[in-house]
Design an enzyme around this catalytic site. Structure first.
Site, PDB file in Angstrom:
ATOM      1  N   LYS A   1      42.559  49.138  38.132  1.00  0.00           N
ATOM      2  CA  LYS A   1      42.926  48.317  39.365  1.00  0.00           C
ATOM      3  C   LYS A   1      41.890  47.079  39.920  1.00  0.00           C
ATOM      4  CE  LYS A   1      46.664  49.365  39.279  1.00  0.00           C
ATOM      5  NZ  LYS A   1      47.734  48.700  38.102  1.00  0.00           N
TER       6      LYS A   1
ATOM      7  N   HIS B   1      38.534  49.576  29.563  1.00  0.00           N
ATOM      8  CA  HIS B   1      38.258  50.651  31.432  1.00  0.00           C
ATOM      9  C   HIS B   1      36.703  51.583  30.973  1.00  0.00           C
ATOM     10  CE1 HIS B   1      41.301  48.898  32.933  1.00  0.00           C
ATOM     11  NE2 HIS B   1      42.756  49.507  32.779  1.00  0.00           N
TER      12      HIS B   1
ATOM     13  N   SER C   1      45.462  50.850  45.054  1.00  0.00           N
ATOM     14  CA  SER C   1      45.868  49.945  44.309  1.00  0.00           C
ATOM     15  C   SER C   1      46.273  51.393  43.172  1.00  0.00           C
ATOM     16  CB  SER C   1      44.554  48.882  43.657  1.00  0.00           C
ATOM     17  OG  SER C   1      46.062  48.272  42.060  1.00  0.00           O
TER      18      SER C   1
HETATM   19  P1  A3P Z   1      46.594  45.716  44.065  1.00  0.00           P
HETATM   20  O1  A3P Z   1      47.531  47.291  43.072  1.00  0.00           O
HETATM   21  O2  A3P Z   1      45.671  45.917  45.337  1.00  0.00           O
HETATM   22  O3  A3P Z   1      47.542  44.684  44.667  1.00  0.00           O
HETATM   23  P2  A3P Z   1      44.813  46.317  37.168  1.00  0.00           P
HETATM   24  O4  A3P Z   1      44.904  45.097  36.275  1.00  0.00           O
HETATM   25  O5  A3P Z   1      42.935  46.566  36.721  1.00  0.00           O
HETATM   26  O6  A3P Z   1      45.593  47.951  37.551  1.00  0.00           O
HETATM   27  O7  A3P Z   1      44.409  45.363  39.109  1.00  0.00           O
HETATM   28  C1  A3P Z   1      45.519  45.595  39.642  1.00  0.00           C
HETATM   29  C2  A3P Z   1      45.270  45.101  40.420  1.00  0.00           C
HETATM   30  O8  A3P Z   1      44.815  43.768  40.434  1.00  0.00           O
HETATM   31  C3  A3P Z   1      46.281  44.767  41.289  1.00  0.00           C
HETATM   32  O9  A3P Z   1      45.964  45.224  43.112  1.00  0.00           O
HETATM   33  C4  A3P Z   1      46.666  44.125  41.591  1.00  0.00           C
HETATM   34  O10 A3P Z   1      47.453  43.293  42.820  1.00  0.00           O
HETATM   35  C5  A3P Z   1      45.554  42.142  41.687  1.00  0.00           C
HETATM   36  N1  A3P Z   1      45.397  41.066  40.587  1.00  0.00           N
HETATM   37  C6  A3P Z   1      46.707  41.245  39.947  1.00  0.00           C
HETATM   38  N2  A3P Z   1      47.249  39.989  39.062  1.00  0.00           N
HETATM   39  C7  A3P Z   1      45.775  39.247  41.045  1.00  0.00           C
HETATM   40  C8  A3P Z   1      45.945  37.511  40.788  1.00  0.00           C
HETATM   41  N3  A3P Z   1      46.759  36.849  40.458  1.00  0.00           N
HETATM   42  N4  A3P Z   1      45.207  37.877  41.908  1.00  0.00           N
HETATM   43  C9  A3P Z   1      44.642  39.233  42.626  1.00  0.00           C
HETATM   44  N5  A3P Z   1      45.146  40.076  42.325  1.00  0.00           N
HETATM   45  C10 A3P Z   1      45.850  40.033  41.475  1.00  0.00           C
END
Ligand code: A3P
Length: 309
Positions: free
Chosen positions: A58, A120, A150
């Site tokens: 996340k 991860h 998240s």
């Molecule tokens: P949030 O849940 O706080 O919105 P992962 O890909 O490691 O699972 O991380 C997910 C997090 O990255 C989520 O955070 C998601 O919204 C954020 N995320 C994904 N694409 C993004 C983007 N283009 N800009 C900013 N945050 C992004």
């Protein structure tokens, strides 16, 4: 049964897996990262041309995965396979969601050319050759309060899972029992300590939110893709903007969420809020104080400073 196992046990009722987490060399691992795969990864052949993306869950993995894929492929979006099944070039080697499928690490073994490997895994569970060969590692760190929220959404809000109280979840997040093999500190700090290694690019999610273009350029330089033109960089920035990704079902990972996690993508999208400081809507004053105590221990004398707003 450990407290974590107890808390998680009934939470994936519609998968054929009856255990959500298990213990592996002192680490709590999720069911979709089986011990057999972790064993096999200990002898995974790493190539000097490999590019690893390593993140605590996340922390913007999917986002950075897209950026790196575009950077490595000269901004050619047709080569992107952000939907699942993951493209052979960007499968998480530790995942084994469907036992009938060939493990992703085997597909990686059969891949020619420069491989892009997101993971991860914590340092002790990574293929040891990651530390022995001059591979490139992009490490993305996100402040743990936003990562915690998240993660909470990722696992807790799906209709398939029994609702789980935020306060119970937060205590697991702060413990060593969080399901991906350790706490935030044991994941991030070892890479922070390697930040001056020329083969390591340590980047913060918060900096990506602040200035995506600058970060894309940094990633391009790190991956020796300096030839990318301003137009190509602009294109990557546009395709990786929050707005673009939020409105794109492939970037949101809808199919993966439906097919594998059996969750409603509108409830647990991979692209959700994309903000810094969203944690404030969840933490009570007492929870924040408790978190800060643990965070201090995680950081120790390392000098790492994260931005929380
Ligand atoms: P949030 O849940 O706080 O919105 P992962 O890909 O490691 O699972 O991380 C997910 C997090 O990255 C989520 O955070 C998601 O919204 C954020 N995320 C994904 N694409 C993004 C983007 N283009 N800009 C900013 N945050 C992004």
């Amino acid at each position: 049964m450990s407290k974590t196992e107890e808390l998680y046990r009934n939470r994936v009722p519609r998968t054929r897996h009856d255990v959500h987490v298990y213990q592996r060399t002192g680490h709590t691992m999720p069911w979709f990262v089986p011990a057999t795969i972790l064993d096999a990864l200990q002898s995974f052949e790493v190539r000097p041309s490999d590019v690893f993306l390593i993140t605590y869950p996340k922390s913007g993995t999917r986002w950075t995965r897209k950026i790196i894929t575009l950077v490595m492929n000269d901004a050619n979006e047709e080569l992107i396979d952000t939907d699942i099944p993951f493209s052979m070039r960007s499968g998480y080697p530790e995942f084994h969601i469907n036992e009938d499928d060939e493990p992703w690490y085997k597909k990686l073994e059969q891949t020619n050319g420069r491989r892009f490997i997101p993971t991860h895994l914590i340092p002790s569970l990574l293929p040891p050759q990651v530390f022995e060969k001059p591979v490139k590692v992009v490490y993305i760190a996100r402040n743990p309060k936003d990562a915690a929220v998240s993660y909470y959404h990722h696992y807790m809000t799906s209709p398939q899972q029994i609702p789980y109280k935020w306060e119970d979840y937060l205590s697991v997040f702060l413990s060593k029992n969080m399901a991906y093999g350790g706490d935030w500190g044991s994941h991030v700090i070892p890479w922070w300590e390697r930040r001056n290694n020329p083969n390591v690019l340590f980047m913060k999610y918060e900096d990506m939110v602040k200035d995506l273009r600058k970060c894309v350029r940094e990633i391009a330089a790190f991956l020796e893709q300096d030839h990318l033109s301003d137009e190509q960089i602009d294109k990557i920035v546009k395709l990786c903007s929050f707005e673009y990704m939020k409105n794109n079902p492939e970037d949101r990972g809808d199919r993966f969420l439906i097919d594998y996690w059996k969750v409603d993508p509108s409830k647990s999208p991979f692209v959700r809020k994309g903000k810094v400081g969203g944690w404030k809507e969840y933490f009570t004053v007492a929870q924040n104080e408790e978190f800060d105590q643990v965070y201090k221990k995680w950081i120790g004398e390392s000098g790492l400073e994260m931005e929380f707003e």
